[in-house]
Design a protein around this motif. Structure first.
Motif, PDB file in Angstrom:
ATOM      1  N   PHE A 107       1.014  -1.158   0.305  1.00  0.00           N
ATOM      2  CA  PHE A 107       0.089  -0.162   0.075  1.00  0.00           C
ATOM      3  C   PHE A 107       0.780   1.163  -0.104  1.00  0.00           C
ATOM      4  N   GLN A 108       1.903   1.288   0.808  1.00  0.00           N
ATOM      5  CA  GLN A 108       2.740   2.469   1.069  1.00  0.00           C
ATOM      6  C   GLN A 108       3.499   2.586  -0.265  1.00  0.00           C
ATOM      7  N   LYS A 109       4.268   1.369  -0.707  1.00  0.00           N
ATOM      8  CA  LYS A 109       5.247   1.412  -1.926  1.00  0.00           C
ATOM      9  C   LYS A 109       4.437   1.829  -3.187  1.00  0.00           C
ATOM     10  N   VAL A 110       3.287   1.124  -3.565  1.00  0.00           N
ATOM     11  CA  VAL A 110       2.774   1.294  -4.782  1.00  0.00           C
ATOM     12  C   VAL A 110       1.525   2.501  -4.953  1.00  0.00           C
ATOM     13  N   GLN A 111       0.898   2.704  -3.822  1.00  0.00           N
ATOM     14  CA  GLN A 111      -0.198   3.349  -3.827  1.00  0.00           C
ATOM     15  C   GLN A 111       0.046   4.819  -3.202  1.00  0.00           C
ATOM     16  N   ARG A 112       1.333   4.958  -2.617  1.00  0.00           N
ATOM     17  CA  ARG A 112       1.703   6.260  -2.069  1.00  0.00           C
ATOM     18  C   ARG A 112       1.014   7.060  -1.738  1.00  0.00           C
ATOM     19  N   PRO A 113       0.108   6.792  -0.574  1.00  0.00           N
ATOM     20  CA  PRO A 113      -0.873   7.663   0.050  1.00  0.00           C
ATOM     21  C   PRO A 113      -0.179   8.735   0.865  1.00  0.00           C
ATOM     22  N   ILE A 114      -1.076   9.725   1.269  1.00  0.00           N
ATOM     23  CA  ILE A 114      -0.599  11.116   2.193  1.00  0.00           C
ATOM     24  C   ILE A 114       0.122  10.365   3.470  1.00  0.00           C
ATOM     25  N   GLU A 115       0.959  10.724   3.761  1.00  0.00           N
ATOM     26  CA  GLU A 115       1.827  10.204   5.190  1.00  0.00           C
ATOM     27  C   GLU A 115       0.728  10.025   6.234  1.00  0.00           C
ATOM     28  N   GLY A 116       0.757   8.869   6.943  1.00  0.00           N
ATOM     29  CA  GLY A 116       0.099   8.738   8.004  1.00  0.00           C
ATOM     30  C   GLY A 116      -1.165   7.708   7.832  1.00  0.00           C
ATOM     31  N   TYR A 117      -1.510   7.530   6.296  1.00  0.00           N
ATOM     32  CA  TYR A 117      -2.440   6.629   5.909  1.00  0.00           C
ATOM     33  C   TYR A 117      -2.100   5.140   6.243  1.00  0.00           C
ATOM     34  N   THR A 118      -2.930   4.180   6.710  1.00  0.00           N
ATOM     35  CA  THR A 118      -2.704   2.673   6.852  1.00  0.00           C
ATOM     36  C   THR A 118      -3.554   2.142   5.940  1.00  0.00           C
ATOM     37  N   LEU A 119      -3.290   0.930   5.510  1.00  0.00           N
ATOM     38  CA  LEU A 119      -4.000   0.070   4.897  1.00  0.00           C
ATOM     39  C   LEU A 119      -5.385  -0.466   5.976  1.00  0.00           C
ATOM     40  N   GLU A 120      -5.135  -0.641   7.173  1.00  0.00           N
ATOM     41  CA  GLU A 120      -5.877  -0.951   7.967  1.00  0.00           C
ATOM     42  C   GLU A 120      -6.989  -0.138   8.233  1.00  0.00           C
ATOM     43  N   GLU A 121      -6.636   1.273   8.162  1.00  0.00           N
ATOM     44  CA  GLU A 121      -7.641   2.340   8.264  1.00  0.00           C
ATOM     45  C   GLU A 121      -8.303   2.413   7.209  1.00  0.00           C
ATOM     46  N   TYR A 122      -7.722   2.330   5.891  1.00  0.00           N
ATOM     47  CA  TYR A 122      -8.321   2.261   4.379  1.00  0.00           C
ATOM     48  C   TYR A 122      -9.457   1.337   4.741  1.00  0.00           C
ATOM     49  N   ILE A 123      -9.378   0.074   5.063  1.00  0.00           N
ATOM     50  CA  ILE A 123     -10.499  -0.862   4.894  1.00  0.00           C
ATOM     51  C   ILE A 123     -11.462  -0.635   6.138  1.00  0.00           C
ATOM     52  N   SER A 124     -11.002  -0.326   7.406  1.00  0.00           N
ATOM     53  CA  SER A 124     -11.964   0.089   8.293  1.00  0.00           C
ATOM     54  C   SER A 124     -12.948   1.350   8.182  1.00  0.00           C
ATOM     55  N   ASN A 125     -12.367   2.295   7.349  1.00  0.00           N
ATOM     56  CA  ASN A 125     -13.132   3.486   6.737  1.00  0.00           C
ATOM     57  C   ASN A 125     -14.456   2.726   6.052  1.00  0.00           C
ATOM     58  N   MET A 126     -13.904   2.010   5.127  1.00  0.00           N
ATOM     59  CA  MET A 126     -15.129   1.540   4.188  1.00  0.00           C
ATOM     60  C   MET A 126     -15.942   0.584   4.755  1.00  0.00           C
ATOM     61  N   VAL A 127     -15.521  -0.275   5.713  1.00  0.00           N
ATOM     62  CA  VAL A 127     -16.515  -1.065   6.855  1.00  0.00           C
ATOM     63  C   VAL A 127     -17.490   0.029   7.438  1.00  0.00           C
ATOM     64  N   LEU A 128     -16.740   1.070   8.282  1.00  0.00           N
ATOM     65  CA  LEU A 128     -17.728   1.786   8.942  1.00  0.00           C
ATOM     66  C   LEU A 128     -18.649   2.789   7.972  1.00  0.00           C
ATOM     67  N   PHE A 129     -18.212   3.100   6.958  1.00  0.00           N
ATOM     68  CA  PHE A 129     -18.965   3.921   6.144  1.00  0.00           C
ATOM     69  C   PHE A 129     -20.237   2.981   5.774  1.00  0.00           C
ATOM     70  N   ASN A 130     -20.120   1.724   5.253  1.00  0.00           N
ATOM     71  CA  ASN A 130     -21.102   0.674   4.686  1.00  0.00           C
ATOM     72  C   ASN A 130     -22.136   0.462   6.086  1.00  0.00           C
TER      73      ASN A 130
END
Ligand code: SF4
Length: 229
Positions: free
Chosen positions: A136-159
């Motif tokens: 995730f960090q290497k190929v999607q190069r998100p804004i600093e501080g973003y994590t894959l775990e949070e990415y997934i949990s954001n969608m879980v919470l939203f839905n």
């Protein structure tokens, strides 16, 4: 000058779809190495004001009228949430009686401000591409501080609270998420998010296909596994 751009109208499941980009150039909170739009010079996750919005809204209104569209698909050059007029744009479309589908990479779906906006849409698409923190960090190069775990949990919470149709789009990438262990992880993620629809994509762009594309057979196999989960 108007800052929105449009694709030719097309028909999907009997509905006339108008696809619109609401960003003047690429603005995204990620900078994926395989982004079809190119590098992210503007890597942001806060809302920005773009010029000439009134002209753009007037133009959208008349295009909606002339095109007789049933659904407007907000598919932008990056993350559409960063346009600070996105809420007005959605209101304009829904006030005309049309449905709205919004594409987001999904990270911002965990923030209150953006949850409210996405909740106005009939359909929301969230995405996932790689499934390890390192990738995730290497190929999607998100804004600093973003994590894959949070990415997934954001969608879980939203839905969990979303009443519309949540479409979860998974892109299979050779060498990153096309092995059996990754497919099992993806199954778990699908279970956690519990989307209304799962879409399986692969790298189709000519420049990335050779290195990151998977064969038709593997695509069929993975699709069967994930869609019949
Ligand atoms: S999330 Fe989408 S738009 Fe943003 S950099 Fe990645 S591929 Fe490009």
């Amino acid at each position: 000058m108007n800052s929105f751009t449009y694709k030719d109208i097309y028909v999907e499941d009997g509905k006339r779809v108008l696809e619109i980009n609401i960003l003047p150039e690429k603005y995204c909170n990620f900078d994926c190495i395989f982004c079809p739009i190119g590098r992210s010079k503007n890597k942001i996750d806060t809302q920005t004001s773009f010029d000439e919005i009134d002209n753009s809204l007037n133009e959208l209104e008349s295009i909606i009228q002339d095109s007789k569209a049933d659904l407007v698909f907000i598919n932008s050059k990056g993350e559409a949430f960063v346009n600070d007029k996105i809420s007005e744009i959605i209101d304009l479309i829904t006030n005309k009686g049309l449905s709205v589908r919004l594409l987001s990479n999904g990270y911002l779906l965990g923030r209150e401000q953006f949850i409210k906006i996405a909740n106005k849409c009939d359909e929301v698409i969230g995405e996932i591409k790689v499934i390890t923190e390192k990738d995730f960090q290497k190929v999607q190069r998100p804004i600093e501080g973003y994590t894959l775990e949070e990415y997934i949990s954001n969608m879980v919470l939203f839905n969990k609270q979303y009443k519309g149709k949540f479409i979860f789009e998974i892109t299979i990438i050779k060498g990153y998420n096309d092995d059996d262990e990754s497919i099992n992880k993806l199954k778990t993620i699908i279970g956690q998010i519990s989307p209304d629809e799962v879409k399986i994509e692969r790298m189709d762009d000519d420049i990335f296909k050779k290195k990151l594309g998977i064969s038709d057979e593997r695509y069929e196999e993975i699709s069967n596994e994930l869609l019949n989960n």
